[in-house]
Design a protein around this motif. Structure first.
Motif, short mmCIF file in Angstrom:
data_model
loop_
_atom_site.label_atom_id
_atom_site.label_comp_id
_atom_site.label_asym_id
_atom_site.label_seq_id
_atom_site.Cartn_x
_atom_site.Cartn_y
_atom_site.Cartn_z
N GLN A 383 -59.37 27.06 -30.95
CA GLN A 383 -60.76 26.69 -31.18
C GLN A 383 -61.66 27.82 -30.71
N VAL A 384 -62.36 28.42 -31.63
CA VAL A 384 -63.11 29.64 -31.36
C VAL A 384 -64.60 29.36 -31.47
N THR A 385 -65.34 29.88 -30.53
CA THR A 385 -66.80 29.84 -30.58
C THR A 385 -67.32 31.27 -30.61
N CYS A 386 -68.42 31.48 -31.32
CA CYS A 386 -68.98 32.82 -31.49
C CYS A 386 -70.35 32.89 -30.82
N SER A 387 -70.62 34.05 -30.30
CA SER A 387 -71.93 34.31 -29.70
C SER A 387 -72.37 35.70 -30.10
N LEU A 388 -73.67 35.92 -30.00
CA LEU A 388 -74.27 37.18 -30.44
C LEU A 388 -74.95 37.84 -29.25
N THR A 389 -74.98 39.18 -29.31
CA THR A 389 -75.66 39.93 -28.26
C THR A 389 -77.09 39.42 -28.13
N PRO A 390 -77.51 39.09 -26.91
CA PRO A 390 -78.85 38.50 -26.76
C PRO A 390 -79.95 39.51 -27.05
N GLN A 391 -81.16 38.96 -27.19
CA GLN A 391 -82.38 39.73 -27.36
C GLN A 391 -82.35 40.59 -28.61
N VAL A 392 -81.94 40.02 -29.68
CA VAL A 392 -82.01 40.66 -30.99
C VAL A 392 -82.64 39.66 -31.95
N PRO A 393 -83.30 40.17 -32.98
CA PRO A 393 -83.97 39.24 -33.91
C PRO A 393 -83.02 38.64 -34.93
N PHE A 394 -81.84 38.28 -34.49
CA PHE A 394 -80.86 37.67 -35.37
C PHE A 394 -80.23 36.49 -34.65
N LYS A 395 -79.58 35.64 -35.41
CA LYS A 395 -78.86 34.52 -34.82
C LYS A 395 -77.68 34.17 -35.71
#
Length: 808
Positions: A383-395
């Motif tokens: 079971q995999v969860t993904c996260s993005l580098t914070p403080q960027v204008p993307f999600k």
């Protein structure tokens, strides 16, 4: 004789003796019967009476009994002559199985010798039960024997006779055998067992039967024998496992030699028929053989290869167990090995770009890339969860299981950030968890949303006049924050109005790509002092035409000029009466000249013949006397400070008169040519007026000078340096203790502005560098001009400006 007992020997001797002697034969034989096993003293018969003997003579005549080996069984009571049982009589012992059994007695009496024969029949009683040869009889019968097979048995025997010896047989109840009893006509056929149902050693390896023989005596007696039937094995059973399917859970990555399962197969047969050999099916895949091993004897399955959940989640092992019978039989089972997952695989990310680069005016919610994640593990490990580098204008937006969309979350500005290096982290739910990262580079595509911009809104350029046509005077450079073609700047003139009747483009041009500004024709400072125009991209360019010394000084028209021969510079002769009574230093006349140039090029000095260097005032050096000539002719040389210096000459005629005859000086001589010609005032009044003017002017100039010094100091701290394309040097300010003359041309100068709004009323003033005090520098050295930017006036400029006002 040795074989006979002592009693038997005596009986034989007696019998022999009686045969030798004469005796009277008995009249007959007496027959008695007695039941066997009769008790001691049982009455048999009145033997004396039956033999005809008197009781009294029994003793005298030596009455006695003789029996062949059985003499003690019966006895006669000599008192009453009764024959009775003396000891136990066993018919079976006496006669065995013969039908007739009798005890032969000989009664012997003497005096005379008489021998009587008495036969005592021993009657059978049912005192013997049937007897089998063995109490237990073992029968070995193969389980493979056919039905109706007969197995003979030994009969029972009964020591009795007749009815007491007639036997009947009975077999204990069972489902496998029946008893076959032959009839009287089948005496040669033995008693036997007949197989009525197939034997199964595995079900009933032994049978215990009871065979009973019963006679017909009264009471009936029975005899029994235990029939122990041992069923001999036949290889009629295949090996069998406990279960046909075994489910085993085995963690992945177990070390070699790990026991997977121990199989247990059983064979109901025995011996070699029950010995089992374990093995995999012959058609099992090589992959399973490389990972698992089975012990042929113990049935243990052992892991010998790398067990990887991601390679195979289950292994199906088909096992067979074969016995060692002559015709081997086999049993089968399936071992299902379920591999348990371990968190030994990190997640994997796959990035699929859709809209790269992304336009900086893209709307929030725009899908940029698709990201899919996978983990070869299972359960929480997968079971995999993904996260993005914070403080960027993307999600990241989850669109489906293990699928994400990278979408724009807020507005972009390429000029602020042109490229985003995003890091997507995928982490599984194992313990400890494993993670993987993927870098996504999002390039922001430029949109032409920024206008070109110059470093400053206005540039001031200084160009010397008389420049060659096509001279490069300046380079404008605008920067556009956009990129590529959106950042390409094209330069052009904004020609809103011309210079007088001439178009602006006839004076200057701008290269469209480089931004270089060229002067298309020679510029004339006296004609065009300031050229102001705009270059597209909204920048104002002010071109100041710097003066060059291209105009010679010109003498102002003298009042009532007197043409004199030899006068140069186009000037006339000035005639002034001078009283002989004046003292030294008295101003007797003044020469005025102008120069069309400006700055140092217009700063005039007068070569001295009793003439002030910078004012042009002609004064006496001593007191005049009568010896001086009545008429004095002075030739005054006027030159500017340009490079090279230009000159003009003026002739001054002085008439010496007596003190009483000296006329009043004309006001035009005292005031100069620019203010007009005034007449009727005397020389003394003129000098008084001049002194008053000088005092007022000096006070005003001093006040303004202090204020100007403060203002100039503040402006100098904030003013950037200006540079000219044609290379005019930086002006310097030189102080001098001398007071000079600042002359301006009467010619009209122009300031040309092109573009929006009114032209700026900038003051352009040039301050000469006054010569140093006497003794410090050469008095004839040319001063240099001090040049200031538009709107920035030096204190020397202001000083000379006010001197100019005062002088006017």
């Amino acid at each position: 004789l040795n074989a006979f007992s002592r009693r038997e020997k005596c009986c034989l001797l007696l019998l022999f003796f009686m045969m030798l002697t004469a005796w009277e034969p008995a009249s007959g034989q007496i027959h008695y019967s007695v039941l066997e096993e009769a008790k001691h003293g049982t009455f048999v018969g009145r033997i004396a009476q039956d033999l005809g003997l008197e009781l009294a003579e029994l003793v005298p005549r030596l009455f006695r009994l003789a029996s062949k080996g059985h003499g003690d069984l019966l006895e006669v009571n000599l008192q009453n002559g009764i024959l009775f049982v003396n000891s136990r009589i066993d018919r079976e012992e006496l006669c065995g199985r013969t039908l007739e059994c009798s005890i032969h007695l000989e009664v012997i009496v003497d005096r005379p010798l008489q021998v009587f024969h008495v036969e005592v029949e021993v009657k059978d009683i049912n005192d013997n039960a049937p007897v089998f040869p063995e109490t237990q009889k073992y029968l070995f019968i193969a389980e493979s024997r056919m039905l109706d097979s007969r197995f003979p048995l030994e009969d029972a025997s009964d020591a009795d006779i007749e009815e007491n010896a007639l036997l009947t047989y009975r077999l204990s109840p069972n489902e496998f055998f029946s008893l076959d009893v032959p009839t009287n006509d089948e005496q040669v056929k033995p008693l036997g067992l007949v197989l009525r149902k197939p034997l199964d050693r595995e079900q009933s390896p032994e049978l215990h039967l009871l065979l009973t023989a019963t006679d017909r005596g009264k009471p009936e007696l029975t005899g029994t024998v235990q029939l122990l039937i041992k069923v001999l094995d036949a290889n009629d059973n295949a090996p069998a496992f406990d279960r046909t399917l075994y489910a085993v859970k085995l963690p992945e990555n177990v070390p070699n030699g790990t026991l997977v399962i121990k199989l247990n197969a059983s064979d109901l047969d025995e011996g070699l028929n029950g010995d089992i050999i374990y093995s995999f099916f012959s058609d099992i895949s090589p992959d399973i053989k490389s990972k698992f091993y089975i012990d042929a004897v113990s049935g243990e399955i052992i892991a010998i290869g790398h067990i990887d959940f991601e390679e195979s989640k289950t292994y199906k092992l088909r096992v067979e167990a074969i016995d060692k019978g002559s015709l081997p039989l086999a049993g089968h089972c399936t071992v299902l090995v379920q591999v348990l997952d371990a968190n030994d695989n990190a997640p994997e990310l796959t990035v699929t770009s859709l809209s790269l680069p992304i336009s900086e005016n893209a709307q929030p919610g725009t899908v940029i890339t698709l990201i899919s994640v996978s983990d070869r593990d299972s359960g929480a490990n997968g079971q995999v969860t993904c996260s993005l580098t914070p403080q960027v204008p993307f999600k990241l937006v989850s669109t489906f299981k293990n699928y994400y969309s990278l979408v724009l979350d807020s507005a972009l500005d390429r000029e602020s950030v042109a490229n985003y290096a995003l890091v997507v982290t995928a982490r599984d739910g194992g313990s400890p968890s494993l993670s993987a990262t993927a870098s996504v580079s999002v390039e922001v595509a430029d949109v032409n949303d920024n206008a070109p911009a110059f470093a400053q809104p206005e540039y001031t350029v200084f160009v010397k006049e008389n420049n060659p046509p096509g001279c490069h005077i300046f380079t404008v450079s605008a920067r556009d924050a956009d990129a590529q073609e959106n950042a390409l700047v094209s330069y052009s003139l904004v020609e809103r109005r011309g210079v007088g009747e001439r178009a602006l483009s006839s004076y200057v041009s701008v290269h469209a790509e480089s931004g270089k500004v060229y002067a298309l024709q020679p510029l004339d400072h006296e004609e065009l002092e300031l050229l102001q125009f705009q270059v597209s991209a909204n920048v104002t360019l002010q071109v100041f035409v710097l003066d060059e010394n291209d105009n010679a000084p010109a003498l102002l028209p003298l009042p009532l000029p007197l043409p004199l021969p030899g006068a140069r510079g186009g000037g006339g002769a000035l005639s002034e009466p001078v009283s002989r009574a004046v003292g030294a230093g008295h101003v007797v006349a003044k020469v005025r000249a102008v120069d069309a140039d400006s700055g140092y090029n217009a700063w005039l000095s007068y070569d001295p013949f009793r003439v002030a260097l910078y004012t042009g005032e002609i004064s006496t050096t001593r007191a005049l006397d009568e010896a001086d000539a009545p008429r004095q002719r002075l030739l005054v040389l006027v030159k500017d400070h340009g490079e090279p210096a230009l000159t003009a000459t003026a002739t001054v005629l002085l008439s010496l008169v007596e003190s009483g005859q000296a006329p009043r000086p004309s006001s035009r001589v005292l005031a100069g040519g620019w203010r007009g010609r005034r007449r009727g005032a005397g020389a003394g009044a003129a000098l008084v007026d001049v002194n008053v003017y000088l005092i007022v002017a000096i006070c005003a100039v001093s006040s303004l000078l202090v204020l100007t010094l403060l203002l100039s100091t503040a402006l100098r701290c904030s003013a950037p340096p200006s540079e000219g394309a044609c290379g005019p040097g930086k002006p310097t300010l030189v102080c001098s203790s001398a007071v000079g003359s600042w002359s301006y041309s009467q010619q009209r100068r122009q300031r040309v502005c092109s573009g929006e709004g009114p032209p700026k009323a900038d003051l352009m003033a040039f301050s000469p560098s006054l010569p140093p005090c006497p003794g410090s520098l050469n008095a004839t050295e040319d001063p240099q001009a001090s040049l200031q930017s538009s709107g920035k006036v030096g204190y020397s400029n202001i000083l000379f400006f006010y001197l100019f006002i005062f002088e006017v």
